[in-house]
Design an enzyme around this catalytic site. Structure first.
Site, short mmCIF file in Angstrom:
data_model
loop_
_atom_site.label_atom_id
_atom_site.label_comp_id
_atom_site.label_asym_id
_atom_site.label_seq_id
_atom_site.Cartn_x
_atom_site.Cartn_y
_atom_site.Cartn_z
NE ARG A 101 -3.45 2.42 2.95
CZ ARG A 101 -3.09 3.22 3.83
NH1 ARG A 101 -2.03 3.10 4.74
NH2 ARG A 101 -3.73 4.38 4.06
CG HIS A 138 -0.84 8.78 3.65
ND1 HIS A 138 -0.91 7.58 3.71
CD2 HIS A 138 -0.30 9.43 4.61
CE1 HIS A 138 -0.59 7.36 4.94
NE2 HIS A 138 -0.16 8.44 5.68
CD GLU A 170 -4.61 7.83 9.71
OE1 GLU A 170 -4.17 8.59 9.90
OE2 GLU A 170 -4.24 6.40 10.29
CG ASN A 220 -5.05 3.30 8.90
OD1 ASN A 220 -5.25 2.45 8.19
ND2 ASN A 220 -4.45 4.35 8.45
CE1 TYR A 236 0.15 2.70 13.55
CE2 TYR A 236 -1.57 3.83 12.94
CZ TYR A 236 -0.38 3.34 12.40
OH TYR A 236 -0.06 3.23 11.25
CD GLU A 247 -1.47 4.04 7.95
OE1 GLU A 247 -1.29 4.44 9.18
OE2 GLU A 247 -1.71 4.53 6.93
#
Ligand code: FCB
Length: 467
Positions: free
Chosen positions: A87, A131, A176, A303, A305, A370
């Site tokens: 990606r 991005h 995002e 994504n 985290y 991600e």
């Protein structure tokens, strides 16, 4: 040193459905460097990173990991790791240096070379159009606060598809949008560095509109694998006090639901609409916009985290909130070990998140676009990079994905963030997320232990799928 108990046995126990996509992700400005090469125009991240005081020690993406010239070596490393997919993002200003109008063929040629190299190496390209690197020329006309930028984004999508649509199957519009809108315009910690709630709300809606308009163009041109990547942070109240519960609702609203729900249901959440209006920063929705935004998708990029615990309170000085009208809300420091980003490690929350998204987007396949962690890595005397914390994070989060799948979530792929150590935006080169270490003095690449573990998991997966 380790963040959690070591689980060396975990890798061998992880099994994924046949056909599951395993990859790694990057973004143009974080790795390419070569900012003045082949006619590339300036983006908001060039401007922002070159503005004194904005980024860690003034770090910029001028050189980064020199991927623009070293892409062949990097693709060879992907093949060595056994990635089935990669990606990456296209830099809008390489293709349209002024954001609109004149097309720069040399920029398109770079991505064509990259894609051909990937295909020749058996790595499936997953292309992200945006991005975060908006052309500065468009920023000068208002950037995402200006409705016209959404239309320019759709034009750009068409130009890239015309050049690469014959060889790239998987297309994604935005990465995002929450960060572009809220970190870029509310807290100002990302480009363009504004601190203005009205601008943040306008940017939010225009980004989503841009997603919808670009999706239309990509569909018309025959795209059959189309998605958008959203970033999710589960929000929990620190206590059961109504004010804290409401603080978590407000942040969850802007972080997660304000982006997910319009895309998958065609409506903004009512409580968020009310919160933003009360803050004097309404979403500038026009008739028909939500229909455009809810363009049919083939997959949703997720994504993840960390998770966050919040309560009402006084924010530390110099730490503006990323959320509109949330000056009275603080995010607590995570309990337990943190990565060098200061982020907590919560793999169980990942499983719950995937199931929650599945409930809100029934029938839509999910792809983890991600997930990863930053640690202080060094090349050891033995020439290797021993990164047990990253390996542990990787294994635990992969396990979370398998748990979510077993519980019914339709997760089709996982992309590790990141392939390479790279320019971590305002945090500069101090944060290393790569499966591959980059020595910035020499640009030497070294596969980390975590990268080797990942390669081993992929090898077993291939073997199991083949048998
Ligand atoms: C995400 C970004 C990515 C990288 C990781 C750590 O928010 O999409 O570019 O910075 O965080």
């Amino acid at each position: 040193m380790t963040t959690t108990d070591a689980r060396p046995d975990l890798a061998s126990g992880l099994t994924f459905p046949p056909g599951f996509t395993f990859g790694a992700a990057t973004a143009a400005y974080q790795i390419e460097g070569a900012v003045d090469v082949d006619g590339r125009g300036p983006s908001i991240w060039d401007t922002y990173s070159h503005t004194p005081g904005r980024t860690f020690q003034g770090h910029t993406g001028d050189v980064a990991a020199e991927h623009y010239t070293r892409y062949r070596e990097d693709v060879a490393l992907m093949a060595e790791l056994g990635l089935s997919a990669y990606r990456f993002s296209v830099a809008w200003t390489r293709v349209l240096p002024e954001g609109a109008g004149r097309v720069e063929q040399r920029g398109l040629d770079f991505y064509r070379r990259l894609v051909d190299e990937l295909l020749d190496s058996g790595v499936d390209p997953w292309l992200t159009l945006y991005h975060w690197d908006l052309p500065q020329a468009l920023q000068d006309r208002g950037g995402w606060t200006d409705r016209d930028t959404a239309a320019r984004f759709a034009d750009y999508a068409g130009v890239v598809h015309d050049a690469l649509g014959d060889r790239v199957r998987h297309w994604s519009t935005l990465n995002e949008p929450m960060c572009s809108a809220l970190l870029g315009h509310q807290s100002g910690q990302h480009a363009p560095g504004e601190r203005d709630a009205v601008a943040a709300a306008r940017a939010t809606h225009h980004l989503l509109l841009g997603h919808g308009l670009a999706s239309r163009v990509l569909r018309e041109k025959g795209t059959e694998s189309l998605g958008i990547t959203l970033n999710f942070t589960p929000m929990h109240p620190a206590t059961g006090r109504p004010a804290d519960v409401d603080a978590a609702r407000r942040l969850d609203g802007q972080q997660n639901r304000m982006f997910l729900l319009p895309v998958v249901t065609g409506a903004y959440p009512e409580d968020v609409v009310a919160d933003l209006a009360a803050a004097g920063a309404p979403l500038p929705v026009q008739d028909g916009d939500l229909e455009v935004i809810a363009a049919p998708l083939d997959w949703l990029g997720v994504n993840y985290y960390f998770e966050s615990t919040v309560q009402v309170g006084t924010r530390p000085a110099g730490r503006p909130t990323s959320f509109i009208g949330a000056e009275d809300v603080v995010e607590l420091d995570p309990e337990g070990p943190t990565t060098t980003m200061g982020w907590g490690v919560s793999p169980e929350a990942f499983t719950r998140l995937l199931l929650w998204i599945g409930d809100h987007a029934p029938g839509l396949p999910l792809v983890v676009t991600e997930n990863g962690s930053a640690w202080d890595d060094e090349v050891s005397d033995d020439g290797a990079v021993h990164d047990p914390e990253r390996t542990d994070y990787l294994l635990r989060h992969l396990e979370s994905v398998t748990t979510a799948i077993a519980a019914g979530a339709d997760v089709r792929g996982y992309f590790a963030w990141s392939l390479l150590d790279n320019y971590e935006w305002a945090r500069g080169y101090a944060q290393r997320f790569g499966l591959i270490h980059v020595d910035y003095a020499t640009q030497r690449r070294t596969v980390k232990d975590s990268g080797r573990t990942y390669a081993e998991i992929l090898r077993r997966h291939r073997q199991a799928s083949d048998s």
